[in-house]
Design a protein around this motif. Structure first.
Motif, mmCIF file in Angstrom:
data_model
loop_
_atom_site.group_PDB
_atom_site.id
_atom_site.type_symbol
_atom_site.label_atom_id
_atom_site.label_comp_id
_atom_site.label_asym_id
_atom_site.label_seq_id
_atom_site.Cartn_x
_atom_site.Cartn_y
_atom_site.Cartn_z
ATOM 1 N N GLY A 113 0.862 -1.186 0.014
ATOM 2 C CA GLY A 113 -0.095 0.052 -0.010
ATOM 3 C C GLY A 113 0.814 1.263 -0.070
ATOM 4 O O GLY A 113 0.786 2.186 -0.793
ATOM 5 N N SER A 148 -8.409 13.479 5.656
ATOM 6 C CA SER A 148 -7.809 12.055 5.867
ATOM 7 C C SER A 148 -6.669 12.540 6.788
ATOM 8 O O SER A 148 -6.247 11.780 7.538
ATOM 9 C CB SER A 148 -7.194 11.829 4.481
ATOM 10 N N PHE A 169 -4.842 3.515 2.869
ATOM 11 C CA PHE A 169 -6.278 3.522 2.352
ATOM 12 C C PHE A 169 -6.740 4.897 2.909
ATOM 13 O O PHE A 169 -7.529 5.155 2.313
ATOM 14 C CB PHE A 169 -6.755 2.469 3.365
ATOM 15 N N ILE A 170 -6.523 5.256 4.213
ATOM 16 C CA ILE A 170 -7.325 6.466 4.499
ATOM 17 C C ILE A 170 -6.970 7.669 3.366
ATOM 18 O O ILE A 170 -7.826 8.416 3.065
ATOM 19 C CB ILE A 170 -6.742 6.994 5.802
ATOM 20 N N TYR A 171 -5.615 7.504 2.985
ATOM 21 C CA TYR A 171 -5.482 8.800 1.870
ATOM 22 C C TYR A 171 -5.977 8.466 0.732
ATOM 23 O O TYR A 171 -6.095 9.449 -0.008
ATOM 24 C CB TYR A 171 -3.917 8.903 2.015
ATOM 25 N N SER A 172 -5.814 7.123 0.350
ATOM 26 C CA SER A 172 -6.334 6.918 -1.201
ATOM 27 C C SER A 172 -7.907 6.931 -1.338
ATOM 28 O O SER A 172 -8.215 7.409 -2.376
ATOM 29 C CB SER A 172 -5.588 5.668 -1.965
ATOM 30 N N LEU A 173 -8.542 6.449 -0.368
ATOM 31 C CA LEU A 173 -9.940 6.458 -0.374
ATOM 32 C C LEU A 173 -10.644 7.761 -0.239
ATOM 33 O O LEU A 173 -11.649 7.953 -0.897
ATOM 34 C CB LEU A 173 -10.511 5.510 0.437
ATOM 35 N N ARG A 174 -9.993 8.628 0.302
ATOM 36 C CA ARG A 174 -10.590 9.923 0.651
ATOM 37 C C ARG A 174 -10.345 11.118 -0.554
ATOM 38 O O ARG A 174 -10.752 11.849 -0.387
ATOM 39 C CB ARG A 174 -10.196 10.322 1.970
ATOM 40 N N ASN A 175 -9.605 10.577 -1.257
ATOM 41 C CA ASN A 175 -8.856 11.524 -2.176
ATOM 42 C C ASN A 175 -8.831 11.299 -3.678
ATOM 43 O O ASN A 175 -8.502 10.221 -4.106
ATOM 44 C CB ASN A 175 -7.393 11.607 -1.698
ATOM 45 N N ARG A 176 -9.701 12.249 -4.133
ATOM 46 C CA ARG A 176 -9.697 12.005 -5.615
ATOM 47 C C ARG A 176 -8.681 12.149 -6.477
ATOM 48 O O ARG A 176 -8.252 11.156 -7.373
ATOM 49 C CB ARG A 176 -10.789 13.131 -6.151
ATOM 50 N N LYS A 203 -6.771 8.663 -5.823
ATOM 51 C CA LYS A 203 -7.544 7.521 -6.665
ATOM 52 C C LYS A 203 -7.032 7.642 -8.155
ATOM 53 O O LYS A 203 -6.722 6.723 -8.564
ATOM 54 C CB LYS A 203 -9.149 7.751 -6.482
#
Length: 323
Positions: free
Chosen positions: A44, A246, A291-298, A301
């Motif tokens: 990750g 995040s 996960f926190i950084y990539s899921l919350r962040n357009r 992603k």
């Protein structure tokens, strides 16, 4: 009697890490659990570093510090987990004296770096939200580089202070550490020397490298919050806050679990509770950060998507060969 004592204090060659469970039937389960945690954490965080470095839109201070945080989290987990996996696999509990000191040193370095980077990231959000017009001038690439370099230097110096003071201690008969890695407080409990100096150093370094950064984070967020509350439109409020969301969750996870360890070990003498709590901040937090950084962040992603597409096309080209 001092000469008698000196004769008694033989150099310890090994410590024993008691880890989680004595029961042989639980070992494969623990091994699988920790190995998968480690692989997820490593992959990750590596993906985040690759995505950020390969996407020119993400060459901003916020993502520069995020990729630093990912690198530190990879190192932080590598300080403790591989050795533990090795011990479970070989059914040995031993860690050499040198290995133990090395673990203490790197564990403190990366722990402090985590603190300092989260503080720098809070400051970055503070400048972005409270002084948006001066942001590019204040957070210049040179200044960001200096902040990152400075936090490495400070962490290494703090850790050297704590680790070098351990070298003057002698250890007698009890060499069992009720933990899965050489945790400094647990190691200090085993010595038969006077630990006054060590405890003073630990308190000093904790104040400088944990309490002060946390106050910096809280101060930045107090400023950010009052600044956001002054924004008239709801959309503007949400947009400003979503860039901090995040970071806030990572901070509360990291400090929450870290404080949990210290409070639980202070409140109960049982090493069991502090053992579980320290799994949280040594393994779970570094694993969840990506996960926190990539899921919350357009943007994150998008960058990850592009990275994966690039990897797949390279692989397909390699498989099909040149046309």
């Amino acid at each position: 009697s001092s000469s008698m004592e000196r004769g008694n204090q033989t150099r310890v060659r090994n410590f024993l890490l008691l880890g989680f469970s004595e029961k042989p039937d639980q070992q494969p389960l623990l091994f699988g659990l920790f190995l998968s945690t480690y692989l997820v954490t490593f992959t990750g965080n590596l993906l985040i570093i690759l995505a950020i470095s390969s996407d020119s839109h993400l060459h901003t201070p916020m993502y520069f510090f995020l990729s630093n945080l990912s690198l530190i989290d990879m190192c932080f987990t590598s300080t403790t987990i591989p050795k533990m996996l090795w011990n479970i696999q070989t059914q040995s509990r031993a860690i050499t004296y040198e290995g133990c000191i090395t673990q203490i040193f790197f564990f403190i370095v990366f722990g402090c770096l985590d603190n300092l980077l989260l503080t720098i990231m809070a400051y970055d959000r503070f400048v972005a939200i409270c002084h948006p017009l001066h942001y590019a001038v204040i957070m210049s690439p040179r200044f960001c580089g200096l902040l990152a370099l400075g936090s490495w230097c400070i962490s290494v110096m703090g850790s050297l202070l704590e680790t070098l003071t351990v070298l003057r201690l002698s250890f007698c008969t009890n060499i069992e550490i009720p933990h899965f890695f050489c945790d400094l407080p647990e190691v200090l409990k085993l010595t038969c020397s006077d630990t006054l100096v060590n405890n003073m150093v630990v308190y000093f370094v904790t104040i400088v490298l944990a309490v002060l950064p946390l106050s910096g984070i809280l101060f930045s967020y107090a400023q950010i919050l009052s600044s956001i509350l002054r924004i008239s439109s709801t959309g503007g409020k949400y947009k400003a806050f979503s860039t901090c969301g995040s970071h806030l969750s990572v901070v509360s996870l990291f400090y929450g679990t870290g404080l949990g360890v210290y409070l639980s070990s202070a409140a109960t003498s049982s090493s069991r509770t502090s053992l579980v709590a320290s799994v949280m901040y040594t393994m779970v937090t570094p694993m969840l950060n990506p996960f926190i950084y990539s899921l919350r962040n357009r943007d994150m992603k998008r960058a990850l998507g592009e990275l994966l597409i690039r990897v797949v096309t390279v692989r397909n080209k390699a498989v099909t060969g040149p046309r």
